[in-house]
Design a protein around this motif. Structure first.
Motif, PDB file in Angstrom:
ATOM      1  N   ALA A  44     -27.260  11.000 -19.261  1.00  0.00           N
ATOM      2  CA  ALA A  44     -26.296  10.641 -18.517  1.00  0.00           C
ATOM      3  C   ALA A  44     -26.777  10.553 -17.032  1.00  0.00           C
ATOM      4  N   LEU A  45     -27.921  11.291 -16.908  1.00  0.00           N
ATOM      5  CA  LEU A  45     -28.502  11.451 -15.305  1.00  0.00           C
ATOM      6  C   LEU A  45     -29.628  10.109 -15.426  1.00  0.00           C
ATOM      7  N   GLU A  46     -30.433  10.186 -16.442  1.00  0.00           N
ATOM      8  CA  GLU A  46     -31.541   9.095 -16.412  1.00  0.00           C
ATOM      9  C   GLU A  46     -31.332   7.783 -16.838  1.00  0.00           C
ATOM     10  N   ARG A  47     -30.541   7.631 -17.762  1.00  0.00           N
ATOM     11  CA  ARG A  47     -29.993   6.691 -18.415  1.00  0.00           C
ATOM     12  C   ARG A  47     -28.510   6.363 -18.708  1.00  0.00           C
ATOM     13  N   PRO A  48     -27.617   6.216 -17.531  1.00  0.00           N
ATOM     14  CA  PRO A  48     -26.317   6.309 -17.788  1.00  0.00           C
ATOM     15  C   PRO A  48     -25.884   4.979 -18.397  1.00  0.00           C
ATOM     16  N   GLY A  49     -26.579   3.924 -18.709  1.00  0.00           N
ATOM     17  CA  GLY A  49     -26.130   2.980 -19.419  1.00  0.00           C
ATOM     18  C   GLY A  49     -26.081   3.020 -20.940  1.00  0.00           C
ATOM     19  N   ILE A  50     -26.733   4.210 -21.515  1.00  0.00           N
ATOM     20  CA  ILE A  50     -26.697   4.486 -23.127  1.00  0.00           C
ATOM     21  C   ILE A  50     -25.606   5.454 -23.132  1.00  0.00           C
ATOM     22  N   ARG A  51     -24.876   5.160 -23.936  1.00  0.00           N
ATOM     23  CA  ARG A  51     -23.779   5.817 -24.519  1.00  0.00           C
ATOM     24  C   ARG A  51     -24.009   6.396 -25.690  1.00  0.00           C
ATOM     25  N   LEU A  52     -23.894   7.661 -26.042  1.00  0.00           N
ATOM     26  CA  LEU A  52     -24.242   8.360 -27.435  1.00  0.00           C
ATOM     27  C   LEU A  52     -22.814   8.578 -28.153  1.00  0.00           C
ATOM     28  N   ARG A  53     -22.867   8.444 -29.394  1.00  0.00           N
ATOM     29  CA  ARG A  53     -21.693   8.633 -30.289  1.00  0.00           C
ATOM     30  C   ARG A  53     -22.262   9.541 -31.148  1.00  0.00           C
ATOM     31  N   VAL A  54     -21.688  10.702 -31.401  1.00  0.00           N
ATOM     32  CA  VAL A  54     -22.220  11.597 -32.115  1.00  0.00           C
ATOM     33  C   VAL A  54     -21.452  11.962 -33.453  1.00  0.00           C
ATOM     34  N   ARG A  55     -22.119  11.970 -34.689  1.00  0.00           N
ATOM     35  CA  ARG A  55     -21.250  12.224 -35.801  1.00  0.00           C
ATOM     36  C   ARG A  55     -21.903  13.578 -36.635  1.00  0.00           C
ATOM     37  N   ASP A  56     -21.208  14.688 -36.617  1.00  0.00           N
ATOM     38  CA  ASP A  56     -21.580  15.806 -37.158  1.00  0.00           C
ATOM     39  C   ASP A  56     -21.841  15.648 -38.591  1.00  0.00           C
ATOM     40  N   ALA A  57     -22.819  15.780 -39.142  1.00  0.00           N
ATOM     41  CA  ALA A  57     -23.168  15.651 -40.444  1.00  0.00           C
ATOM     42  C   ALA A  57     -24.225  16.715 -41.072  1.00  0.00           C
ATOM     43  N   GLU A  58     -23.980  17.332 -42.076  1.00  0.00           N
ATOM     44  CA  GLU A  58     -24.917  18.245 -42.748  1.00  0.00           C
ATOM     45  C   GLU A  58     -26.380  17.936 -42.643  1.00  0.00           C
TER      46      GLU A  58
END
Length: 304
Positions: A115-129
């Motif tokens: 978020a600080l270094e590459r604010p253009g990259i948005r991460l979407r997290v999927r919780d998976a075993e």
């Protein structure tokens, strides 16, 4: 000319072993998958699949084509990565499938760093075993997987994946507070061979770690209770329902008043955590910074 879109379908069928499951993973109908496979057989002039029980398996010709499919699809991933780099690649979304403690240990800190270094990259997290993230990656539902080694997992030489080791962590023995071994500085698993055990469900990589550690100690654990939630496992141990092996990171921040946590004497039960992408995608300008951030956060973890 072989249509590369049909190679994706062939690989999905090889991964899922049934046309119906492959169709669901690809968001197609089973009839559409069957039609594409029939067209691929016409293109190649070979039968590629044969019935096997309720599913299908690849013929020798199908296995040959699958090996080439891995290379072709990896090259397409590389082409997309280079085109994205050419176009700038400074902004976009990356979907990461990851297990809970991996999210807490390295993925969440990596998100904060990016978020600080590459604010253009948005991460979407999927919780998976740990055993579910790789199928999500291979089915195209995730761009990156945070996973753990487990029996039956694709190996480092798998043509579909690019694998990056991140960290390893030991499992500690968790005992009820009144257990006869609770006052020892370390616990031998062989001394727990007659105990009831609390463990994860079969298929969960942590179940495999516990099973293998006990087998190396000379016994098969008697699982009396099962849960994939480490807090539930620890609560059951605290209630005297059995003993357990739990990853050290999962114990951080837990209420451990009713249990005693001890390191394992002898060869430690360990899980190895890695990041994976589809082969060829590891250089994508949106994915490569995420991988680099995961490596940096792994290096910052406390020594075990």
């Amino acid at each position: 000319m072989i249509d590369p879109r049909r190679l994706r379908i062939l690989r999905a069928v090889a991964d899922h072993r049934t046309v119906t499951a492959a169709a669901a993973a690809l968001y197609l109908t089973p009839s559409a998958v069957s039609q594409q496979l029939a067209a691929l057989e016409q293109e190649t002039g070979h039968a590629l699949l044969t019935r096997s029980g309720r599913g299908v398996r690849l013929t020798a010709a199908g296995e040959i084509l699958l090996g080439h499919a891995h290379e072709v699809l990896a090259q397409l991933e590389r082409a997309e990565a280079e085109l994205a780099a050419y176009a700038g690649g400074s902004a976009g979304e990356v979907t990461v499938a990851a297990f809970a403690t991996g999210i807490a240990e390295v993925l969440a800190p990596a998100i904060a760093r990016l978020a600080l270094e590459r604010p253009g990259i948005r991460l979407r997290v999927r919780d998976a075993e740990g055993d579910q993230s790789l199928p999500l990656l291979l089915d195209g539902e995730a761009d990156l997987a945070l996973a753990v080694e487990y029996r039956g997992a694709p190996g480092a030489d798998d043509g579909r994946l690019s694998v990056l080791p991140l960290y390893a962590e030991p499992f500690d023995a968790v005992l009820p507070s009144g257990h006869p071994l609770a006052d020892l500085p370390a616990v031998s698993l062989a001394d727990l061979s007659d105990s009831d055990w609390v463990g994860q469900y079969p298929g969960n990589p942590c179940h495999d770690v516990t099973l293998l550690a006990c087998e190396l100690a000379g016994f098969q654990p008697r699982f009396a209770h099962s849960s994939d939630d480490f807090r539930a496992v620890t609560a059951l141990v605290g209630a005297g329902a059995g003993v357990a092996l739990v990853p050290r990171s999962a114990l951080r921040g837990m209420d451990l008043k009713e249990v005693q946590v001890r390191p394992v004497a002898g060869p430690a039960a360990t899980r190895r955590v890695f990041a994976a992408t589809r082969r060829g995608a590891e250089t994508h300008p949106l994915i490569a910074p995420v991988l680099a951030a995961l490596v940096r956060e792994s290096e910052r973890l406390p020594a075990h």
